[in-house]
Structures are given as C-alpha cells and as structure tokens.
Design a protein around this motif. Structure first.
Motif, PDB file in Angstrom:
ATOM      1  N   TYR A 179      36.710  80.492  53.875  1.00  0.00           N
ATOM      2  CA  TYR A 179      36.621  79.073  54.194  1.00  0.00           C
ATOM      3  C   TYR A 179      35.298  78.535  53.677  1.00  0.00           C
ATOM      4  N   TRP A 180      35.248  77.215  53.483  1.00  0.00           N
ATOM      5  CA  TRP A 180      34.027  76.550  53.060  1.00  0.00           C
ATOM      6  C   TRP A 180      33.775  75.348  53.943  1.00  0.00           C
ATOM      7  N   GLU A 181      32.514  75.165  54.317  1.00  0.00           N
ATOM      8  CA  GLU A 181      32.093  73.976  55.043  1.00  0.00           C
ATOM      9  C   GLU A 181      31.658  72.957  54.001  1.00  0.00           C
ATOM     10  N   VAL A 182      32.209  71.760  54.100  1.00  0.00           N
ATOM     11  CA  VAL A 182      31.989  70.732  53.088  1.00  0.00           C
ATOM     12  C   VAL A 182      31.427  69.484  53.758  1.00  0.00           C
ATOM     13  N   VAL A 183      30.378  68.910  53.167  1.00  0.00           N
ATOM     14  CA  VAL A 183      29.816  67.636  53.627  1.00  0.00           C
ATOM     15  C   VAL A 183      30.340  66.565  52.693  1.00  0.00           C
TER      16      VAL A 183
ATOM     17  N   VAL B 239      38.335  57.220  47.505  1.00  0.00           N
ATOM     18  CA  VAL B 239      37.278  57.871  46.733  1.00  0.00           C
ATOM     19  C   VAL B 239      36.303  58.499  47.722  1.00  0.00           C
ATOM     20  N   LEU B 240      35.950  59.753  47.465  1.00  0.00           N
ATOM     21  CA  LEU B 240      34.963  60.430  48.300  1.00  0.00           C
ATOM     22  C   LEU B 240      34.026  61.243  47.419  1.00  0.00           C
ATOM     23  N   GLU B 241      32.862  61.528  47.960  1.00  0.00           N
ATOM     24  CA  GLU B 241      31.904  62.359  47.254  1.00  0.00           C
ATOM     25  C   GLU B 241      31.653  63.622  48.067  1.00  0.00           C
ATOM     26  N   VAL B 242      31.868  64.772  47.439  1.00  0.00           N
ATOM     27  CA  VAL B 242      31.556  66.052  48.058  1.00  0.00           C
ATOM     28  C   VAL B 242      30.072  66.294  47.809  1.00  0.00           C
ATOM     29  N   LYS B 243      29.285  66.312  48.884  1.00  0.00           N
ATOM     30  CA  LYS B 243      27.833  66.431  48.777  1.00  0.00           C
ATOM     31  C   LYS B 243      27.352  67.881  48.796  1.00  0.00           C
ATOM     32  N   GLU B 244      27.901  68.673  49.713  1.00  0.00           N
ATOM     33  CA  GLU B 244      27.483  70.068  49.880  1.00  0.00           C
ATOM     34  C   GLU B 244      28.704  70.946  50.109  1.00  0.00           C
ATOM     35  N   VAL B 245      28.624  72.181  49.625  1.00  0.00           N
ATOM     36  CA  VAL B 245      29.682  73.164  49.849  1.00  0.00           C
ATOM     37  C   VAL B 245      29.004  74.492  50.187  1.00  0.00           C
TER      38      VAL B 245
ATOM     39  N   ALA C   5      33.840  68.997  56.881  1.00  0.00           N
ATOM     40  CA  ALA C   5      35.210  69.505  56.881  1.00  0.00           C
ATOM     41  C   ALA C   5      35.183  70.997  56.599  1.00  0.00           C
ATOM     42  N   LEU C   6      36.217  71.673  57.046  1.00  0.00           N
ATOM     43  CA  LEU C   6      36.405  73.073  56.752  1.00  0.00           C
ATOM     44  C   LEU C   6      37.605  73.166  55.824  1.00  0.00           C
ATOM     45  N   THR C   7      37.432  73.789  54.668  1.00  0.00           N
ATOM     46  CA  THR C   7      38.513  73.869  53.691  1.00  0.00           C
ATOM     47  C   THR C   7      38.875  75.320  53.412  1.00  0.00           C
ATOM     48  N   GLU C   8      40.102  75.519  52.953  1.00  0.00           N
ATOM     49  CA  GLU C   8      40.560  76.860  52.598  1.00  0.00           C
ATOM     50  C   GLU C   8      40.311  77.178  51.131  1.00  0.00           C
TER      51      GLU C   8
ATOM     52  N   GLU D  72      37.436  76.441  47.782  1.00  0.00           N
ATOM     53  CA  GLU D  72      36.112  75.947  47.445  1.00  0.00           C
ATOM     54  C   GLU D  72      36.230  74.686  46.601  1.00  0.00           C
ATOM     55  N   LEU D  73      35.477  73.676  46.953  1.00  0.00           N
ATOM     56  CA  LEU D  73      35.445  72.432  46.196  1.00  0.00           C
ATOM     57  C   LEU D  73      34.132  72.354  45.434  1.00  0.00           C
ATOM     58  N   ALA D  74      34.170  71.727  44.279  1.00  0.00           N
ATOM     59  CA  ALA D  74      32.942  71.510  43.523  1.00  0.00           C
ATOM     60  C   ALA D  74      32.282  70.228  44.018  1.00  0.00           C
ATOM     61  N   PRO D  75      30.963  70.215  44.140  1.00  0.00           N
ATOM     62  CA  PRO D  75      30.293  68.960  44.484  1.00  0.00           C
ATOM     63  C   PRO D  75      30.616  67.901  43.427  1.00  0.00           C
ATOM     64  N   GLY D  76      30.762  66.664  43.866  1.00  0.00           N
ATOM     65  CA  GLY D  76      31.086  65.570  42.955  1.00  0.00           C
ATOM     66  C   GLY D  76      32.102  64.630  43.562  1.00  0.00           C
ATOM     67  N   TRP D  77      32.640  63.775  42.717  1.00  0.00           N
ATOM     68  CA  TRP D  77      33.553  62.718  43.155  1.00  0.00           C
ATOM     69  C   TRP D  77      35.000  63.180  43.089  1.00  0.00           C
ATOM     70  N   ILE D  78      35.781  62.786  44.108  1.00  0.00           N
ATOM     71  CA  ILE D  78      37.217  63.058  44.148  1.00  0.00           C
ATOM     72  C   ILE D  78      37.934  61.744  44.407  1.00  0.00           C
ATOM     73  N   GLU D  79      38.982  61.503  43.643  1.00  0.00           N
ATOM     74  CA  GLU D  79      39.808  60.303  43.805  1.00  0.00           C
ATOM     75  C   GLU D  79      41.236  60.751  44.095  1.00  0.00           C
ATOM     76  N   HIS D  80      41.860  60.118  45.081  1.00  0.00           N
ATOM     77  CA  HIS D  80      43.261  60.394  45.378  1.00  0.00           C
ATOM     78  C   HIS D  80      43.894  59.125  45.946  1.00  0.00           C
ATOM     79  N   PHE D  81      45.167  59.198  46.268  1.00  0.00           N
ATOM     80  CA  PHE D  81      45.907  58.036  46.747  1.00  0.00           C
ATOM     81  C   PHE D  81      46.609  58.401  48.048  1.00  0.00           C
ATOM     82  N   MET D  82      46.680  57.413  48.973  1.00  0.00           N
ATOM     83  CA  MET D  82      47.244  57.647  50.303  1.00  0.00           C
ATOM     84  C   MET D  82      48.315  56.596  50.600  1.00  0.00           C
TER      85      MET D  82
END
Length: 91
Positions: A82-86, A65-71, A28-31, A33-43
């Motif tokens: 921008y940041w490229e995120v895996v 639940v998703l895990e940000v692996k690389e930024v 993903a391309l984000t506007e 910067e995200l920290a590597p690690g786990w993110i939880e949200h609701f949809m």
C-alpha cells in the motif's frame, strides 16, 4: 480534520473554503503506487455512491483534476503493498 462545534462556525468555515481562503489537503491509501504530479479524470454527475469514474472524456461528466503531492510506502500486516498519498484537489 476540522470538526465544527456550532452551525455558525460550520457556515463560516464553509464560506472560507468556498472562497479558497482555506486549503484542504487529503490523505489516501492506495493499492498501487502513484507518481507525483497531476491526474485528470471524469466523474458521473449523479448523487449515487460510489461515484462512476473514467479516465476518458464522457459527455456531461464532470472534469476532476488533482495533484499527487507525496507518495510513501505504507506498512501493513498482510502481504499486500500500500502507499500513503497526499493529494490536493484542484476541481
């Protein structure tokens, strides 16, 4: 990226994904910067697009639940950053 040439392959591949025998990874391309690690949200559980998301629990909404692996910084011609995120989706 996987492109199915036949419906048979698509069915078989989808079965492998459902059985978690194939690992999907997203870029993903984000506007921001995200920290590597786990993110939880609701949809919101509707068919509409775009999906409604919340960081806070909402009754009846789906937990994601998703895990940000690389930024990595991503270069662009304009002045924005921008940041490229895996990402690995867990749910």
């Amino acid at each position: 990226m996987v492109l199915a040439k036949t419906e048979k392959f698509q069915r078989e591949f989808n079965q492998l994904v459902a059985e978690r025998r194939v690992k999907k990874q997203y870029r993903a391309l984000t506007e921001r910067e995200l920290a590597p690690g786990w993110i939880e949200h609701f949809m919101a559980p509707n068919e509409g697009v775009p999906k409604k998301l919340s960081e806070e629990f909402q009754p009846g909404w789906l937990k994601c639940v998703l895990e940000v692996k690389e930024v990595k910084p991503w270069k662009c011609d304009d002045s924005k950053s921008y940041w490229e995120v895996v990402i690995d989706l867990q749910t």
